[in-house]
Enzyme design. Structure first.
Site, PDB file in Angstrom:
ATOM      1  N   SER A 112     119.344 -40.697   2.387  1.00 27.94           N
ATOM      2  CA  SER A 112     120.716 -40.931   1.930  1.00 27.94           C
ATOM      3  C   SER A 112     120.877 -40.965   0.409  1.00 27.94           C
ATOM      4  O   SER A 112     121.943 -40.674  -0.109  1.00 27.94           O
ATOM      5  CB  SER A 112     121.234 -42.239   2.525  1.00 27.94           C
ATOM      6  OG  SER A 112     120.335 -43.291   2.207  1.00 27.94           O
TER       7      SER A 112
ATOM      8  N   GLU B 277     134.442 -51.371  -4.172  1.00 26.99           N
ATOM      9  CA  GLU B 277     133.396 -52.389  -4.233  1.00 26.99           C
ATOM     10  C   GLU B 277     132.070 -51.651  -4.172  1.00 26.99           C
ATOM     11  O   GLU B 277     131.987 -50.553  -3.645  1.00 26.99           O
ATOM     12  CB  GLU B 277     133.519 -53.368  -3.064  1.00 26.99           C
ATOM     13  CG  GLU B 277     132.826 -52.942  -1.773  1.00 26.99           C
ATOM     14  CD  GLU B 277     133.382 -51.669  -1.165  1.00 26.99           C
ATOM     15  OE1 GLU B 277     134.591 -51.423  -1.280  1.00 26.99           O
ATOM     16  OE2 GLU B 277     132.596 -50.892  -0.575  1.00 26.99           O
TER      17      GLU B 277
ATOM     18  N   LYS C 159     127.223 -40.990  -0.904  1.00 28.18           N
ATOM     19  CA  LYS C 159     128.492 -41.688  -1.157  1.00 28.18           C
ATOM     20  C   LYS C 159     129.562 -40.784  -1.770  1.00 28.18           C
ATOM     21  O   LYS C 159     130.752 -41.015  -1.601  1.00 28.18           O
ATOM     22  CB  LYS C 159     128.260 -42.884  -2.075  1.00 28.18           C
ATOM     23  CG  LYS C 159     127.404 -43.985  -1.464  1.00 28.18           C
ATOM     24  CD  LYS C 159     128.136 -44.762  -0.404  1.00 28.18           C
ATOM     25  CE  LYS C 159     127.327 -45.961   0.077  1.00 28.18           C
ATOM     26  NZ  LYS C 159     127.972 -46.630   1.237  1.00 28.18           N
TER      27      LYS C 159
END
Lengths: 393, 256
Positions: free
Chosen positions: A379, A113, A91
């Site tokens: 991830s 969010e 991210k």
């Protein structure tokens, strides 16, 4: 059907995409749409982004040949270690890209969010780094189940706003963030964490994450003499890490692309988040895409043990790649994911995020061929999910 | 094609438009609410089709949407409830909905059904004007409906002109940058926006919505437009006690 990598000028990937937003959001989104490509293509932007990715994030993330896992399947299984990035997931790639963009657009405040908290932590980190105010919306259910990440965001100076509407998870946090943006249209940039939302978000976020597949090609060439694995596997909630892992392989037909979707308690249990299996086309959060809904068009609440995959739909590009047959989808249950996650701990000494454990579990769903090369996108790291793992032991 | 919305706009000022969510507070309130609101002096009615994730709405309307869905409201049922509505009311009726419930019903079927019942217009906040022109406008027009499109203080002149060229009902003037029901004061920003629109000499009339909660704010927006739309304040008022009809009467009294 031709498989599109980049959307047309209205933001469509085949029949999915677009920008279905109320007029109150048009000014913000138009400003972004008109400027993102130009800013991202500028030398100044690229230099700042690349420098941060290498010096701050720690890129390139390793491509690790997981020998004991490989032995189990009789194949060469590589893990793309996005879990080793600063903040512990992929991210951060997008959060940094968007914050540089926001600065160039003159924005003074960031909203975001988050579901699992990985995107919230990445955004709070980027904001602290740049000295920009940060507000993160998070469903009350997720606030409770991802307490360590809530703590991290607060440490980083962000304001975490618990959202109590709807299912109190990611989709509701997204609704609240959009509302806030509507009411604060001039000085605020909304960093969407996945490849969802109105055009240009799906394209922009995929491009920021495409560094993953760009590196895989280079690293694999060095390790094996070819840039192309036989298969790439990634988990899909909204689809940001999958978009990044697939991006530079979409046009390379010899590489099979596999998306692991969260089936929750099972596809027919009524507690699932598998949008390609259980969804249909409709308009949600500003784009036309596949999501789970009733015949009357009401969003069906998703379920996954992984807060990061607990979203009723997938991004429009992923819906298009599903429709065109370019990406194959596998349904992974909560139990499958937990078992695969625990196995990776024991075989390789790596605790994966429960999201990433879905991708690992796909290895059991496909017919692994002897000697083939498979890249699994890891991830994120699993520290945040320890409680979930421990409860299932 | 003749339409009640145009007829009304031609002959009356200070139009009071009331929004309510179909299926709230009770599933079968729809027609009773319509009749009562009209009897109490509303000039226009916006019937909200509930959606689980309405982005442009604030907490009050979102809550009414959630309750209405839980009560069992669907597009199909709403049309069923409205089928004889023209026997008792003659004011313009407008269906307000997010795009997805309409899409799932079938956009063309939705328009045809509206025509059959004699509904006059549509408001679909998340259907941008460009997308409307390209894919939906012909279906709306063929069925004699008016598509009401929103403009906000952040809309460019170019977009406002595009809206003006592509609607024949009225333009929904959003009073400020906000979601529905925000208790904003009508400050100089609103006046500035209203004057900007006035200077553009648009061919359509304007009716103002968002943040109008009582007689005072209603009167204020009427100075600058053909009327005002009250949504959240009305929705909140009708659920104040179990007696929905008395609640409506009490709320509407201030406008008489």
């Amino acid at each position: 059907m031709e498989t599109k990598l980049i959307p047309d000028e209205r933001g469509y990937f085949g029949s999915f995409g677009g920008a279905f937003i109320p007029e109150m959001m048009q000014a913000n989104v138009t400003e972004l749409r008109e400027q993102y490509e130009q800013i991202m293509a500028s030398t100044e932007f690229k230099e700042e982004f690349e420098k941060l990715l290498s010096d701050y994030v720690g890129r390139p993330s390793p491509l690790y040949l997981a020998t004991r896992l490989s032995e189990k399947y009789g194949a060469n299984i590589y893990l793309k270690r996005e879990d080793l990035n600063h903040t512990g997931s992929h991210k951060i790639n997008n959060a940094l890209g968007q914050i540089i963009l926001a600065k160039k657009l003159g924005k003074k405040k960031i909203i975001a969010e988050t579901g699992a908290g990985q995107h919230g932590v990445a955004t709070a980190t980027a904001c602290a780094l740049m000295g920009i105010e940060c507000v993160v919306f998070m469903g009350e259910v997720d606030v409770a189940r991802q307490a360590p990440n809530v703590g991290r965001m607060k440490m980083l100076g962000a304001t975490v706003v618990p959202v109590s509407s709807g299912s109190k998870t990611l989709k509701d946090a997204t609704n609240e963030a959009m509302r806030y943006w509507i009411s604060n249209p001039f000085d605020t940039h909304y960093i969407i964490g996945s490849v969802v939302g109105p055009h240009p978000y799906p394209d922009m976020v995929a491009r920021f994450q495409s560094v993953i597949s760009e590196e895989i090609r280079k690293q694999l060439l060095k390790a094996t003499g070819t840039e192309f694995p036989d298969r790439v596997i990634a988990c899909v909630g909204g689809g940001s890490n999958a978009s990044g892992a697939f991006f530079h392989f979409i046009k390379e037909e010899q590489v099979e692309l596999i998306a692991a979707e969260a089936a929750g308690k099972g596809l027919d249990s009524g507690f699932t988040a598998a949008a390609t299996f259980k969804g249909k086309s409709g308009i949600l959060h500003g784009s036309k895409t596949l999501f789970m809904q009733t015949d009357d068009g009401q969003v069906v609440e998703p379920h996954s043990i992984s807060a990061g995959l607990d979203y009723p739909g997938i991004g429009p590009a992923l819906a298009h790649w599903f429709e065109s047959g370019r990406v194959k989808y596998e349904a992974i249950t909560d139990a499958d994911a937990l078992a695969a996650g625990k196995e990776l701990c024991l075989l390789e000494g790596i605790i994966p995020a429960v999201e990433s454990a879905h991708a690992l579990a796909a290895l059991d769903k496909i017919q692994v061929k002897s000697g083939e090369t498979i890249v699994v996108n890891l991830s994120g790291r699993g520290d945040k999910d320890l409680e979930t793992y421990l409860q299932s032991l | 094609m003749e339409n009640r919305i145009n007829n009304l706009l031609e002959k009356k000022d200070n139009l009071l438009s009331i929004y309510f969510t179909a299926g709230y507070p009770n599933l079968n309130d729809t027609t009773d609410i319509i009749k009562k609101v009209v009897d109490s002096g509303a000039d226009l009615l916006e019937i909200g089709v509930p959606f689980s994730d309405p982005v442009a709405d604030g907490p009050t309307i979102q809550h009414s949407n959630t309750v209405a869905i839980e009560n069992g409201m669907t597009v199909k049922l709403l049309f069923e409830q409205l089928k004889d509505i023209r026997k008792s009311v003659d004011v313009p009726l407008i269906m307000m909905s997010s795009l997805n419930p309409i899409m799932q019903y079938g956009f063309e079927n939705f328009c045809k059904k509206c025509k059959e019942i004699d509904v006059d217009g549509l408001i679909i906040p998340d259907l941008p004007v460009e997308e409307y022109i390209e894919h939906y406008k012909s279906m709306v027009e063929e069925n004699g409906l008016r598509n009401i499109i929103l403009v906000t203080p952040a809309s460019t002149d170019e977009r406002i002109r595009l809206v003006d060229e592509n609607t024949d009902g009225f333009i929904y003037m959003v009073s400020s940058s906000s979601t529905t029901g925000e208790n904003k004061k009508f400050t100089s920003d609103f006046e500035h926006f209203a004057k900007r629109l006035e200077a553009m000499s648009l061919r359509n009339f304007l009716i103002t919505g968002f943040g109008i909660k009582d007689k005072m704010s209603f009167d204020q927006v009427c100075r600058y437009s053909k009327g005002g739309i009250i949504g959240s304040a009305f929705v909140k008022a009708i659920a104040a006690s179990d007696d929905v009809m008395t609640n409506i009467e009490k709320f509407m009294k201030q406008f008489n």
